[in-house]
Design a protein around this motif. Structure first.
Motif, PDB file in Angstrom:
ATOM      1  N   PRO A  10       0.813  -1.206   0.000  1.00 38.70           N
ATOM      2  CA  PRO A  10       0.000   0.000   0.000  1.00 38.70           C
ATOM      3  C   PRO A  10       0.854   1.266   0.000  1.00 38.70           C
ATOM      4  CG  PRO A  10      -0.139  -1.132   2.098  1.00 38.70           C
ATOM      5  CD  PRO A  10       0.683  -1.975   1.204  1.00 38.70           C
ATOM      6  N   VAL A  11       0.334   2.303  -0.639  1.00 39.32           N
ATOM      7  CA  VAL A  11       1.038   3.584  -0.684  1.00 39.32           C
ATOM      8  C   VAL A  11       0.174   4.733  -0.177  1.00 39.32           C
ATOM      9  CG1 VAL A  11       2.574   2.909  -2.542  1.00 39.32           C
ATOM     10  CG2 VAL A  11       0.376   3.936  -3.102  1.00 39.32           C
ATOM     11  N   GLY A  12      -1.133   4.534  -0.097  1.00 37.99           N
ATOM     12  CA  GLY A  12      -2.041   5.590   0.337  1.00 37.99           C
ATOM     13  C   GLY A  12      -2.316   5.528   1.827  1.00 37.99           C
ATOM     14  N   GLU A  13      -3.179   6.415   2.256  1.00 32.22           N
ATOM     15  CA  GLU A  13      -3.587   6.440   3.663  1.00 32.22           C
ATOM     16  C   GLU A  13      -4.978   5.855   3.804  1.00 32.22           C
ATOM     17  OE1 GLU A  13      -3.163  10.146   5.650  1.00 32.22           O
ATOM     18  OE2 GLU A  13      -1.282  10.595   4.649  1.00 32.22           O
ATOM     19  N   GLY A  14      -5.210   5.226   4.935  1.00 33.45           N
ATOM     20  CA  GLY A  14      -6.521   4.673   5.223  1.00 33.45           C
ATOM     21  C   GLY A  14      -6.579   3.185   4.952  1.00 33.45           C
ATOM     22  N   TYR A  15      -7.812   2.672   4.885  1.00 32.18           N
ATOM     23  CA  TYR A  15      -8.050   1.253   4.719  1.00 32.18           C
ATOM     24  C   TYR A  15      -9.289   1.026   3.874  1.00 32.18           C
ATOM     25  CZ  TYR A  15      -5.304   1.137   9.040  1.00 32.18           C
ATOM     26  OH  TYR A  15      -4.331   1.313   9.987  1.00 32.18           O
ATOM     27  N   VAL A  16      -9.305  -0.102   3.174  1.00 32.58           N
ATOM     28  CA  VAL A  16     -10.551  -0.626   2.636  1.00 32.58           C
ATOM     29  C   VAL A  16     -11.039  -1.613   3.676  1.00 32.58           C
ATOM     30  CG1 VAL A  16     -11.602  -2.112   0.896  1.00 32.58           C
ATOM     31  CG2 VAL A  16     -10.059  -0.284   0.195  1.00 32.58           C
ATOM     32  N   VAL A  95      -4.109  -9.734  -7.978  1.00 33.52           N
ATOM     33  CA  VAL A  95      -4.603 -10.481  -6.825  1.00 33.52           C
ATOM     34  C   VAL A  95      -4.756 -11.961  -7.178  1.00 33.52           C
ATOM     35  CG1 VAL A  95      -6.618 -10.797  -5.322  1.00 33.52           C
ATOM     36  CG2 VAL A  95      -5.691  -8.504  -5.709  1.00 33.52           C
ATOM     37  N   LEU A  96      -5.313 -12.249  -8.348  1.00 34.89           N
ATOM     38  CA  LEU A  96      -5.446 -13.647  -8.776  1.00 34.89           C
ATOM     39  C   LEU A  96      -4.094 -14.337  -8.844  1.00 34.89           C
ATOM     40  CD1 LEU A  96      -8.110 -13.448 -11.621  1.00 34.89           C
ATOM     41  CD2 LEU A  96      -8.391 -14.433  -9.348  1.00 34.89           C
ATOM     42  N   ALA A 116      -9.836  -7.136  -1.982  1.00 32.32           N
ATOM     43  CA  ALA A 116      -8.393  -6.897  -2.024  1.00 32.32           C
ATOM     44  C   ALA A 116      -8.014  -6.116  -3.279  1.00 32.32           C
ATOM     45  CB  ALA A 116      -7.636  -8.222  -1.970  1.00 32.32           C
ATOM     46  N   ALA A 117      -8.610  -6.443  -4.411  1.00 37.25           N
ATOM     47  CA  ALA A 117      -8.337  -5.717  -5.647  1.00 37.25           C
ATOM     48  C   ALA A 117      -8.776  -4.258  -5.522  1.00 37.25           C
ATOM     49  CB  ALA A 117      -9.038  -6.389  -6.825  1.00 37.25           C
ATOM     50  N   SER A 118      -9.885  -4.019  -4.849  1.00 38.90           N
ATOM     51  CA  SER A 118     -10.338  -2.639  -4.622  1.00 38.90           C
ATOM     52  C   SER A 118      -9.307  -1.872  -3.816  1.00 38.90           C
ATOM     53  CB  SER A 118     -11.684  -2.630  -3.884  1.00 38.90           C
ATOM     54  OG  SER A 118     -12.686  -3.247  -4.653  1.00 38.90           O
ATOM     55  N   ALA A 119      -8.775  -2.514  -2.775  1.00 40.44           N
ATOM     56  CA  ALA A 119      -7.759  -1.876  -1.950  1.00 40.44           C
ATOM     57  C   ALA A 119      -6.486  -1.628  -2.753  1.00 40.44           C
ATOM     58  CB  ALA A 119      -7.454  -2.737  -0.728  1.00 40.44           C
ATOM     59  N   PHE A 120      -6.075  -2.616  -3.508  1.00 41.98           N
ATOM     60  CA  PHE A 120      -4.863  -2.507  -4.316  1.00 41.98           C
ATOM     61  C   PHE A 120      -4.989  -1.381  -5.337  1.00 41.98           C
ATOM     62  CE2 PHE A 120      -1.923  -4.803  -7.490  1.00 41.98           C
ATOM     63  CZ  PHE A 120      -0.778  -4.260  -6.933  1.00 41.98           C
ATOM     64  N   SER A 121      -6.176  -1.221  -5.907  1.00 39.28           N
ATOM     65  CA  SER A 121      -6.379  -0.207  -6.948  1.00 39.28           C
ATOM     66  C   SER A 121      -6.197   1.212  -6.429  1.00 39.28           C
ATOM     67  CB  SER A 121      -7.762  -0.360  -7.595  1.00 39.28           C
ATOM     68  OG  SER A 121      -8.788   0.110  -6.745  1.00 39.28           O
ATOM     69  N   ILE A 122      -6.426   1.426  -5.123  1.00 32.34           N
ATOM     70  CA  ILE A 122      -6.251   2.779  -4.569  1.00 32.34           C
ATOM     71  C   ILE A 122      -5.043   2.863  -3.640  1.00 32.34           C
ATOM     72  CG2 ILE A 122      -8.681   3.395  -4.866  1.00 32.34           C
ATOM     73  CD1 ILE A 122      -9.022   3.022  -1.812  1.00 32.34           C
ATOM     74  N   ALA A 132      -6.912 -14.664   7.770  1.00 32.65           N
ATOM     75  CA  ALA A 132      -6.753 -15.905   7.004  1.00 32.65           C
ATOM     76  C   ALA A 132      -7.441 -15.826   5.647  1.00 32.65           C
ATOM     77  CB  ALA A 132      -7.281 -17.092   7.805  1.00 32.65           C
ATOM     78  N   ASP A 133      -8.533 -15.067   5.547  1.00 36.29           N
ATOM     79  CA  ASP A 133      -9.235 -14.920   4.267  1.00 36.29           C
ATOM     80  C   ASP A 133      -8.354 -14.252   3.216  1.00 36.29           C
ATOM     81  OD1 ASP A 133     -11.498 -16.053   5.356  1.00 36.29           O
ATOM     82  OD2 ASP A 133     -12.578 -14.152   5.575  1.00 36.29           O
ATOM     83  N   PHE A 134      -7.345 -13.515   3.657  1.00 32.91           N
ATOM     84  CA  PHE A 134      -6.500 -12.750   2.739  1.00 32.91           C
ATOM     85  C   PHE A 134      -5.071 -13.298   2.693  1.00 32.91           C
ATOM     86  CE2 PHE A 134     -10.047 -10.115   3.858  1.00 32.91           C
ATOM     87  CZ  PHE A 134     -10.402  -9.538   2.647  1.00 32.91           C
ATOM     88  N   ARG A 135      -4.871 -14.492   3.238  1.00 29.90           N
ATOM     89  CA  ARG A 135      -3.536 -15.095   3.239  1.00 29.90           C
ATOM     90  C   ARG A 135      -3.041 -15.242   1.804  1.00 29.90           C
ATOM     91  NH1 ARG A 135      -3.953 -18.548   7.349  1.00 29.90           N
ATOM     92  NH2 ARG A 135      -3.288 -16.812   8.628  1.00 29.90           N
ATOM     93  N   GLY A 136      -1.798 -14.831   1.597  1.00 27.21           N
ATOM     94  CA  GLY A 136      -1.204 -14.851   0.265  1.00 27.21           C
ATOM     95  C   GLY A 136      -1.217 -13.497  -0.406  1.00 27.21           C
ATOM     96  N   LEU A 137      -1.925 -12.549   0.195  1.00 23.50           N
ATOM     97  CA  LEU A 137      -2.037 -11.209  -0.393  1.00 23.50           C
ATOM     98  C   LEU A 137      -1.346 -10.135   0.429  1.00 23.50           C
ATOM     99  CD1 LEU A 137      -5.810 -11.337  -1.408  1.00 23.50           C
ATOM    100  CD2 LEU A 137      -3.803 -11.747  -2.854  1.00 23.50           C
ATOM    101  N   GLU A 138      -0.764 -10.535   1.569  1.00 20.18           N
ATOM    102  CA  GLU A 138      -0.220  -9.563   2.514  1.00 20.18           C
ATOM    103  C   GLU A 138       0.825  -8.646   1.894  1.00 20.18           C
ATOM    104  OE1 GLU A 138      -1.153 -13.437   4.671  1.00 20.18           O
ATOM    105  OE2 GLU A 138      -0.039 -12.885   2.874  1.00 20.18           O
ATOM    106  N   GLU A 139       1.724  -9.190   1.100  1.00 22.45           N
ATOM    107  CA  GLU A 139       2.768  -8.361   0.497  1.00 22.45           C
ATOM    108  C   GLU A 139       2.239  -7.519  -0.645  1.00 22.45           C
ATOM    109  OE1 GLU A 139       6.469 -10.274  -0.408  1.00 22.45           O
ATOM    110  OE2 GLU A 139       6.298 -11.569   1.342  1.00 22.45           O
ATOM    111  N   LEU A 140       1.278  -8.018  -1.353  1.00 26.12           N
ATOM    112  CA  LEU A 140       0.725  -7.299  -2.496  1.00 26.12           C
ATOM    113  C   LEU A 140      -0.167  -6.152  -2.056  1.00 26.12           C
ATOM    114  CD1 LEU A 140       0.334  -7.246  -5.615  1.00 26.12           C
ATOM    115  CD2 LEU A 140      -1.678  -8.677  -5.236  1.00 26.12           C
ATOM    116  N   VAL A 141      -1.077  -6.430  -1.173  1.00 30.67           N
ATOM    117  CA  VAL A 141      -2.103  -5.460  -0.800  1.00 30.67           C
ATOM    118  C   VAL A 141      -1.827  -4.816   0.549  1.00 30.67           C
ATOM    119  CG1 VAL A 141      -4.575  -5.142  -0.403  1.00 30.67           C
ATOM    120  CG2 VAL A 141      -3.810  -6.801  -2.071  1.00 30.67           C
TER     121      VAL A 141
END
Length: 155
Positions: A10-16, A95-96, A116-122, A132-141
């Protein structure tokens, strides 16, 4: 994003907010304290709004009425959710790939993958009550755990 290779993390502020976090926020009594500040820099994906709508449609009686009220409160708090647009679609491709690299079956976590894709996009992390639902995406998103820390004695 627009065709450029995206940098990881992530580079922005806040959270999805993940859908479960939104439900926790709506149902928590006044005075509840949380592990994260969920103030003005929070975003909601159109996917979460869709999940909440499904929750309304599948409930009945008083539970349906409570969910309708919750959904109305959510729509007032986040009147313009992150849409499912070209930016999110491009992010979804990343994300895929990350999910497949982690050995997950994307069809089983479709809603979470789209959030996760929504978060990544912003460029912001996902705030979730179920990491656990997002395991595998921690470094990306970027995925951060959300929890109820305490409930004050306020009436």
């Amino acid at each position: 994003m627009s065709g450029d290779l995206m940098s990881a993390g992530p580079v922005g502020e806040g959270y999805v907010l993940d859908t479960g976090v939104v439900i926790d926020l709506m149902r928590s009594p006044a005075g509840t304290r949380f592990s994260h500040d969920v103030g003005s820099a929070t975003y909601l994906s159109i996917v979460s709004v869709s999940e909440l709508m499904l929750g309304v449609q599948t409930a009945s009686g008083l539970e349906r009425k409570r969910r309708e009220v919750d959904l109305a409160r959510v729509r007032r708090r986040w009147p313009v959710p992150i849409p499912y647009d070209e930016e999110v679609l491009e992010a979804y491709d990343y994300v895929l790939a990350a999910l497949l690299d982690a050995g997950k079956q994307p069809r089983k976590v479709l809603a979470d993958a789209l959030i996760a894709a929504s978060a990544f996009s912003i460029g912001v992390p996902v705030l979730t009550g179920n990491v656990a639902d997002f395991r595998g995406l921690e470094e990306l998103v970027g995925v951060e755990a959300f929890e109820v820390v305490s409930v004050s004695d306020a009436p």
